[in-house]
Design a protein around this motif. Structure first.
Motif, PDB file in Angstrom:
ATOM      1  N   LYS A  78     -44.753  66.577  33.271  1.00 14.08           N
ATOM      2  CA  LYS A  78     -43.530  66.470  34.066  1.00 14.08           C
ATOM      3  C   LYS A  78     -42.840  65.129  33.825  1.00 14.08           C
ATOM      4  O   LYS A  78     -41.599  65.039  33.800  1.00 14.08           O
ATOM      5  CB  LYS A  78     -43.879  66.627  35.547  1.00 14.08           C
ATOM      6  CG  LYS A  78     -42.691  66.526  36.495  1.00 14.08           C
ATOM      7  CD  LYS A  78     -43.160  66.720  37.941  1.00 14.08           C
ATOM      8  CE  LYS A  78     -41.992  66.613  38.912  1.00 14.08           C
ATOM      9  NZ  LYS A  78     -42.443  66.831  40.321  1.00 14.08           N
ATOM     10  N   ARG A  79     -43.633  64.074  33.621  1.00 17.22           N
ATOM     11  CA  ARG A  79     -43.076  62.733  33.415  1.00 17.22           C
ATOM     12  C   ARG A  79     -42.778  62.447  31.939  1.00 17.22           C
ATOM     13  O   ARG A  79     -42.408  61.334  31.576  1.00 17.22           O
ATOM     14  CB  ARG A  79     -44.044  61.693  33.971  1.00 17.22           C
ATOM     15  CG  ARG A  79     -44.179  61.751  35.489  1.00 17.22           C
ATOM     16  CD  ARG A  79     -45.012  60.618  36.045  1.00 17.22           C
ATOM     17  NE  ARG A  79     -46.436  60.768  35.820  1.00 17.22           N
ATOM     18  CZ  ARG A  79     -47.180  59.980  35.064  1.00 17.22           C
ATOM     19  NH1 ARG A  79     -46.612  58.952  34.415  1.00 17.22           N
ATOM     20  NH2 ARG A  79     -48.472  60.182  34.922  1.00 17.22           N
ATOM     21  N   ASP A  80     -42.971  63.476  31.078  1.00 18.03           N
ATOM     22  CA  ASP A  80     -42.695  63.335  29.638  1.00 18.03           C
ATOM     23  C   ASP A  80     -43.476  62.179  29.011  1.00 18.03           C
ATOM     24  O   ASP A  80     -42.960  61.436  28.157  1.00 18.03           O
ATOM     25  CB  ASP A  80     -41.193  63.140  29.375  1.00 18.03           C
ATOM     26  CG  ASP A  80     -40.369  64.351  29.793  1.00 18.03           C
ATOM     27  OD1 ASP A  80     -40.844  65.485  29.574  1.00 18.03           O
ATOM     28  OD2 ASP A  80     -39.264  64.161  30.329  1.00 18.03           O
ATOM     29  N   LEU A  96     -40.349  76.557  38.326  1.00 16.09           N
ATOM     30  CA  LEU A  96     -40.078  77.410  37.174  1.00 16.09           C
ATOM     31  C   LEU A  96     -39.404  76.606  36.063  1.00 16.09           C
ATOM     32  O   LEU A  96     -39.725  76.782  34.881  1.00 16.09           O
ATOM     33  CB  LEU A  96     -39.203  78.587  37.589  1.00 16.09           C
ATOM     34  CG  LEU A  96     -38.869  79.597  36.485  1.00 16.09           C
ATOM     35  CD1 LEU A  96     -40.145  80.215  35.913  1.00 16.09           C
ATOM     36  CD2 LEU A  96     -37.953  80.685  37.020  1.00 16.09           C
ATOM     37  N   ASP A  97     -38.489  75.719  36.428  1.00 11.00           N
ATOM     38  CA  ASP A  97     -37.848  74.864  35.418  1.00 11.00           C
ATOM     39  C   ASP A  97     -38.884  74.030  34.684  1.00 11.00           C
ATOM     40  O   ASP A  97     -38.804  73.849  33.456  1.00 11.00           O
ATOM     41  CB  ASP A  97     -36.828  73.938  36.083  1.00 11.00           C
ATOM     42  CG  ASP A  97     -35.585  74.677  36.569  1.00 11.00           C
ATOM     43  OD1 ASP A  97     -35.353  75.802  36.090  1.00 11.00           O
ATOM     44  OD2 ASP A  97     -34.870  74.114  37.424  1.00 11.00           O
ATOM     45  N   ASP A  99     -38.803  84.864  29.364  1.00 12.92           N
ATOM     46  CA  ASP A  99     -38.270  85.395  28.108  1.00 12.92           C
ATOM     47  C   ASP A  99     -36.760  85.193  28.043  1.00 12.92           C
ATOM     48  O   ASP A  99     -36.212  84.836  26.993  1.00 12.92           O
ATOM     49  CB  ASP A  99     -38.629  86.876  28.002  1.00 12.92           C
ATOM     50  CG  ASP A  99     -38.931  87.288  26.576  1.00 12.92           C
ATOM     51  OD1 ASP A  99     -39.422  86.428  25.816  1.00 12.92           O
ATOM     52  OD2 ASP A  99     -38.688  88.451  26.217  1.00 12.92           O
ATOM     53  N   GLN A 100     -36.093  85.405  29.169  1.00 13.41           N
ATOM     54  CA  GLN A 100     -34.635  85.210  29.208  1.00 13.41           C
ATOM     55  C   GLN A 100     -34.272  83.752  28.986  1.00 13.41           C
ATOM     56  O   GLN A 100     -33.260  83.438  28.340  1.00 13.41           O
ATOM     57  CB  GLN A 100     -34.087  85.697  30.548  1.00 13.41           C
ATOM     58  CG  GLN A 100     -34.179  87.192  30.746  1.00 13.41           C
ATOM     59  CD  GLN A 100     -33.883  87.624  32.171  1.00 13.41           C
ATOM     60  OE1 GLN A 100     -33.802  86.781  33.085  1.00 13.41           O
ATOM     61  NE2 GLN A 100     -33.725  88.926  32.395  1.00 13.41           N
ATOM     62  N   ARG A 101     -35.111  82.853  29.501  1.00 10.26           N
ATOM     63  CA  ARG A 101     -34.838  81.422  29.373  1.00 10.26           C
ATOM     64  C   ARG A 101     -35.192  80.897  27.975  1.00 10.26           C
ATOM     65  O   ARG A 101     -34.537  79.984  27.472  1.00 10.26           O
ATOM     66  CB  ARG A 101     -35.617  80.641  30.431  1.00 10.26           C
ATOM     67  CG  ARG A 101     -35.284  81.004  31.879  1.00 10.26           C
ATOM     68  CD  ARG A 101     -34.038  80.268  32.362  1.00 10.26           C
ATOM     69  NE  ARG A 101     -34.234  78.834  32.417  1.00 10.26           N
ATOM     70  CZ  ARG A 101     -34.724  78.166  33.468  1.00 10.26           C
ATOM     71  NH1 ARG A 101     -35.090  78.842  34.570  1.00 10.26           N
ATOM     72  NH2 ARG A 101     -34.828  76.859  33.450  1.00 10.26           N
ATOM     73  N   LEU A 102     -36.244  81.446  27.400  1.00  7.57           N
ATOM     74  CA  LEU A 102     -36.724  80.921  26.117  1.00  7.57           C
ATOM     75  C   LEU A 102     -36.095  81.613  24.923  1.00  7.57           C
ATOM     76  O   LEU A 102     -36.133  81.082  23.817  1.00  7.57           O
ATOM     77  CB  LEU A 102     -38.245  81.079  26.040  1.00  7.57           C
ATOM     78  CG  LEU A 102     -39.051  80.273  27.053  1.00  7.57           C
ATOM     79  CD1 LEU A 102     -40.525  80.638  26.996  1.00  7.57           C
ATOM     80  CD2 LEU A 102     -38.868  78.774  26.806  1.00  7.57           C
ATOM     81  N   ARG A 103     -35.518  82.822  25.155  1.00 12.87           N
ATOM     82  CA  ARG A 103     -34.841  83.521  24.050  1.00 12.87           C
ATOM     83  C   ARG A 103     -33.445  83.920  24.518  1.00 12.87           C
ATOM     84  O   ARG A 103     -33.146  85.079  24.708  1.00 12.87           O
ATOM     85  CB  ARG A 103     -35.633  84.764  23.640  1.00 12.87           C
ATOM     86  CG  ARG A 103     -36.851  84.455  22.803  1.00 12.87           C
ATOM     87  CD  ARG A 103     -37.363  85.694  22.106  1.00 12.87           C
ATOM     88  NE  ARG A 103     -38.317  86.426  22.927  1.00 12.87           N
ATOM     89  CZ  ARG A 103     -39.580  86.663  22.592  1.00 12.87           C
ATOM     90  NH1 ARG A 103     -40.056  86.210  21.446  1.00 12.87           N
ATOM     91  NH2 ARG A 103     -40.376  87.351  23.378  1.00 12.87           N
ATOM     92  N   PRO A 104     -32.555  82.927  24.733  1.00 12.06           N
ATOM     93  CA  PRO A 104     -31.221  83.223  25.261  1.00 12.06           C
ATOM     94  C   PRO A 104     -30.382  84.047  24.279  1.00 12.06           C
ATOM     95  O   PRO A 104     -30.584  83.994  23.102  1.00 12.06           O
ATOM     96  CB  PRO A 104     -30.621  81.828  25.481  1.00 12.06           C
ATOM     97  CG  PRO A 104     -31.342  80.942  24.510  1.00 12.06           C
ATOM     98  CD  PRO A 104     -32.731  81.499  24.418  1.00 12.06           C
ATOM     99  N   LEU A 138     -42.526  73.290  29.637  1.00  9.23           N
ATOM    100  CA  LEU A 138     -43.823  73.265  28.958  1.00  9.23           C
ATOM    101  C   LEU A 138     -43.762  73.987  27.616  1.00  9.23           C
ATOM    102  O   LEU A 138     -44.514  73.672  26.687  1.00  9.23           O
ATOM    103  CB  LEU A 138     -44.895  73.920  29.830  1.00  9.23           C
ATOM    104  CG  LEU A 138     -45.314  73.207  31.111  1.00  9.23           C
ATOM    105  CD1 LEU A 138     -46.293  74.074  31.893  1.00  9.23           C
ATOM    106  CD2 LEU A 138     -45.936  71.857  30.798  1.00  9.23           C
ATOM    107  N   PHE A 139     -42.865  74.952  27.520  1.00 11.79           N
ATOM    108  CA  PHE A 139     -42.724  75.724  26.282  1.00 11.79           C
ATOM    109  C   PHE A 139     -41.599  75.193  25.398  1.00 11.79           C
ATOM    110  O   PHE A 139     -41.781  75.032  24.192  1.00 11.79           O
ATOM    111  CB  PHE A 139     -42.487  77.197  26.618  1.00 11.79           C
ATOM    112  CG  PHE A 139     -43.652  77.835  27.328  1.00 11.79           C
ATOM    113  CD1 PHE A 139     -44.792  78.209  26.628  1.00 11.79           C
ATOM    114  CD2 PHE A 139     -43.623  78.035  28.694  1.00 11.79           C
ATOM    115  CE1 PHE A 139     -45.874  78.782  27.278  1.00 11.79           C
ATOM    116  CE2 PHE A 139     -44.695  78.615  29.359  1.00 11.79           C
ATOM    117  CZ  PHE A 139     -45.831  78.984  28.646  1.00 11.79           C
TER     118      PHE A 139
END
Length: 350
Positions: free
Chosen positions: A149-151, A200-201, A345-350, A206-207
């Motif tokens: 989360k903190r990169d 969720l964000d 899937d919707q978020r990662l494959r727009p 993470l991906f």
């Protein structure tokens, strides 16, 4: 006298040919059964001893490998007698894509993280990794997610000489839309982060922060075996993949395994589409030889003694792998996972 020997030789030749034809016909009497299986089970089905065990029951089992979740979306299931994804949730999706005649869950394997002892030691100094009382390594999912989360980058970890790379501390995974392992990992992370839109964000990141994502667990694990730290320091795998590689002598130097805490059981489930598929599922669940071989390939079966004996032989940072896991949460309902993964899937494959 010469004619006598000619007759004897002819009889011997004909007998030999007859025996060869009989053997050939015996092989041909095997019924071919076709299945699509999660990539983590490819080596199990390729094992000649497994082939022989099925042959003793009159079956020749031929398999193709795919990502578990991919089976219900892009795989032409009508070509197969059974599907064998990596979880009950993925199996439910397969059943929605093609009606089944029955399901069987012969064995399971927990999600783990393949890494290296210097990396485990380094993360232990950060409080992210610790040893269980029995000695095996545990990855605290909550503390790991805090780093992500903190990169936090690897080169920002104090005293890091093992892997001082300018890369975020992230577990390398597959695509959650294609692969069961990444889907379960996403669900565990979401629960640990408390659920909701903000959580969720963070799961999405993470991906996305990994870059390109493979489609099945076999692909990143094979790169871990071949390239070691030159590939990545942390790879999400099934325990069975690591055990199988250890048995074959294919682990890289200093390899070790971390167990997610918490984790959830992932029951590898046969979805049969006809009588032939039913027979494969039944044999995998009941045949002693196949259950023993499944344990040798690292899968956890009801025969706990056999499983413990196999795990005790696997090198993992100076401690035996655990015969029993304690920090286990119940597997999520299929509809819960489906909802999460549809969104991802919707978020990662727009």
């Amino acid at each position: 006298m010469k004619r006598h020997w000619i007759i004897i030789a002819t009889v011997v030749v004909l007998a030999s040919v007859g025996a060869g034809v009989g053997w050939h016909l015996g092989v041909d009497r095997l019924d071919t059964v076709r299945g699509v299986v999660g990539s983590e089970k490819a080596l199990f089905f390729a094992d000649q001893r497994v082939k022989d065990a099925f042959a003793s029951h009159g079956l020749r089992v031929e398999t193709d490998s795919r990502g578990s979740r991919e089976m219900a979306t892009t795989v032409p299931l009508d070509r197969y007698d059974f599907a064998f994804p990596g979880s009950e949730q993925a199996a439910r999706r397969v059943e929605q894509a093609r009606a089944s005649t029955g399901t069987f869950t012969p064995f399971w394997s927990p999600l783990s993280v393949a890494t290296f002892t210097p990396i485990a030691d380094l993360l232990a100094t950060q409080g992210v990794v610790h040893r269980a009382p029995e000695g095996y390594w545990v990855l605290d999912l909550g503390k790991y997610l805090d780093l992500a989360k903190r990169d936090v980058r690897w080169d920002q970890l104090k005293g890091n000489v093992a892997y001082p790379a300018r890369r975020d501390v992230l577990v390398t995974t597959t695509h959650p839309g294609d692969s069961n392992s990444a889907g379960v990992y996403a669900w565990l992370a979401l629960q640990q982060l408390g659920g909701g839109a903000a959580a969720l964000d963070e799961v999405v990141e993470l991906f996305t922060d990994q870059g390109g994502l493979e489609r099945s667990t076999e692909e990143p694990f094979e790169k871990y075996l071949a390239q070691g730290l030159n590939y990545t320091p942390l790879v999400l795998v099934y325990e069975a993949q690591y055990v199988d590689a250890a048995q074959a002598g294919n682990l890289p130097g200093n390899a070790t395994l971390l167990y997610l805490a918490p984790t959830t059981p992932s029951g590898h489930t046969v979805v049969a589409f006809d009588e032939a598929g039913d027979e494969v599922g039944r044999l995998l669940t009941t045949d002693p030889a196949l259950l023993r071989l499944a344990a040798e390939h690292g899968f956890r079966t009801p025969d706990e003694a056999s499983v413990a004996a196999v795990l005790a032989r696997v090198p993992a940072g100076g401690a035996a792998l655990p015969a029993k896991l304690t920090d286990i949460v119940p597997a999520p309902a299929p509809e819960v996972v489906d909802s999460l993964l549809t969104t991802l899937d919707q978020r990662l494959r727009p």
